[in-house]
Design an enzyme around this catalytic site. Structure first.
Site, short mmCIF file in Angstrom:
data_model
loop_
_atom_site.label_atom_id
_atom_site.label_comp_id
_atom_site.label_asym_id
_atom_site.label_seq_id
_atom_site.Cartn_x
_atom_site.Cartn_y
_atom_site.Cartn_z
N LYS A 50 10.97 2.30 -30.83
CA LYS A 50 10.08 1.13 -30.84
C LYS A 50 10.91 -0.15 -30.99
CE LYS A 50 6.26 3.85 -32.66
NZ LYS A 50 5.55 4.36 -33.83
N GLN A 94 4.99 3.12 -40.16
CA GLN A 94 5.26 4.41 -39.50
C GLN A 94 4.75 5.57 -40.37
OE1 GLN A 94 6.64 4.95 -36.34
NE2 GLN A 94 6.10 7.09 -36.72
N ASP A 117 -1.18 -1.21 -34.42
CA ASP A 117 -1.40 0.21 -34.12
C ASP A 117 -2.88 0.47 -33.83
OD1 ASP A 117 0.69 1.98 -33.92
OD2 ASP A 117 1.01 2.10 -36.08
#
Ligand code: NAP
Length: 282
Positions: A50, A94, A117
């Protein structure tokens, strides 16, 4: 009819290229704060992909790599600080978090405007209410974008989803309903998985279990999206279904690797740029 490979890698690259162009026209640099707690090997690889993708496209990523022993309050305070930081557009926490942390409550701490997200109930709720734009959860968003770029219209199709997680199954069901598919969602209590799978024009498999869907069940000319990712003992990556037989029956299919995985990262960048623009337009 030959089977189309839905090339997520190439499509994600095209999206990153478009974003790079768009970012070069902005008078600010969209910025993503990435929080990784601990050293889970898979998470470390995801975070580094990412970060690399951000750099390539011209986004700034700020890394907060915390020790696995960090307490929940320290992490909560970091999220609050990033929520209040005007230079930060998106926050990525994460998962999975270490077992002493409550993932749900910590994810909820991220304000919806920076929830790139798309996991916050506000953003999930909008999708449930019919939104197909905004901060959409990245994996389902990547599926929809991939279908669109291959001119596959879900409208009128029998869509069957295997899996009902909050990050894949449920939001992709909501998005496909909004795009006028007729949607069935299967899970571990589904009585006859074969019956449902074999009538799918569009099959999304996100069970995280290999071969629970037998490829021979797939309807001829179905579109098959395999979200699952598994690392085999020899190190190779594979999806939830056996590819070769599915490929022989499908009209279009995603490979693993190179399907939904890269699309998910591309949509994270797209969401970060969108969050940056929305914050400045308010
Ligand atoms: P999850 O939270 O474990 O959910 C799995 C779902 O599959 C559950 O709803 C479960 O049903 C259902 N399921 C499991 N076994 C089943 C069976 N035998 N029959 C019918 N349904 C079954 O998983 P997830 O987070 O959605 O992830 C799914 C897979 O996608 C994983 O392999 C994950 O690594 C991968 N993934 C990939 C990406 C990407 O970027 N490509 C992103 C996210 C996830 P119940 O609800 O009844 O338990």
């Amino acid at each position: 009819m030959s089977t189309v490979i839905l090339d997520g890698k190439a499509t994600a690259k095209a999206i990153r290229r478009e974003l790079k162009k768009e970012i070069s026209t902005l008078d600010y640099t969209p910025t993503l704060a990435v929080i990784l707690v601990g050293k889970d090997p898979a998470s470390t690889v995801y975070v580094s992909s990412k970060e690399k993708a951000c750099k390539w496209a011209g986004l700034k990523s700020i890394n907060h790599h915390l020790d696995a022993s960090t307490d929940s309050e320290t992490l909560r305070n970091l999220i609050i600080k990033l929520n209040n930081d005007p230079t930060v557009d998106g926050i990525l926490l994460q998962l999975p978090l270490p077992s002493h942390m409550d993932e749900e409550s910590l994810l909820m701490e991220i304000i919806p405007e920076k929830d790139v997200d798309g996991f916050h109930p506000v953003n999930q709720g909008k999708v449930l209410l019919g939104a197909t734009k905004g901060l959409i959860p990245c994996t389902p968003y990547g599926i929809i974008e991939l279908l669109q770029r291959y001119d596959i219209n879900p409208s009128g199709k029998e869509a069957v989803i295997v899996g009902r997680s909050s990050i894949v199954g449920r939001p992709i069901a909501a998005l496909l309903i909004s795009l006028n598919a007729t949607v069935t969602v299967c899970h571990t209590k589904t009585k006859d998985l074969k019956f449902h799978v074999s009538r799918a024009d569009l099959l999304v498999i996100a069970a995280g279990r290999r071969n629970i869907v037998d490829s021979s069940w797939i309807k001829k000319d179905a579109v098959v999206i395999d979200v699952g990712i598994h690392r085999l003992d020899d190190g190779t990556l594979t999806g939830d279904i056996e590819f070769d037989q599915a490929h022989a029956l499908a009209s279009a299919i995603t490979p693993v690797p190179g399907g939904i995985g890269p699309m998910t990262i591309a949509m994270l960048l797209k969401n970060t740029v969108l969050a940056a623009k929305l914050r400045r337009s308010n």
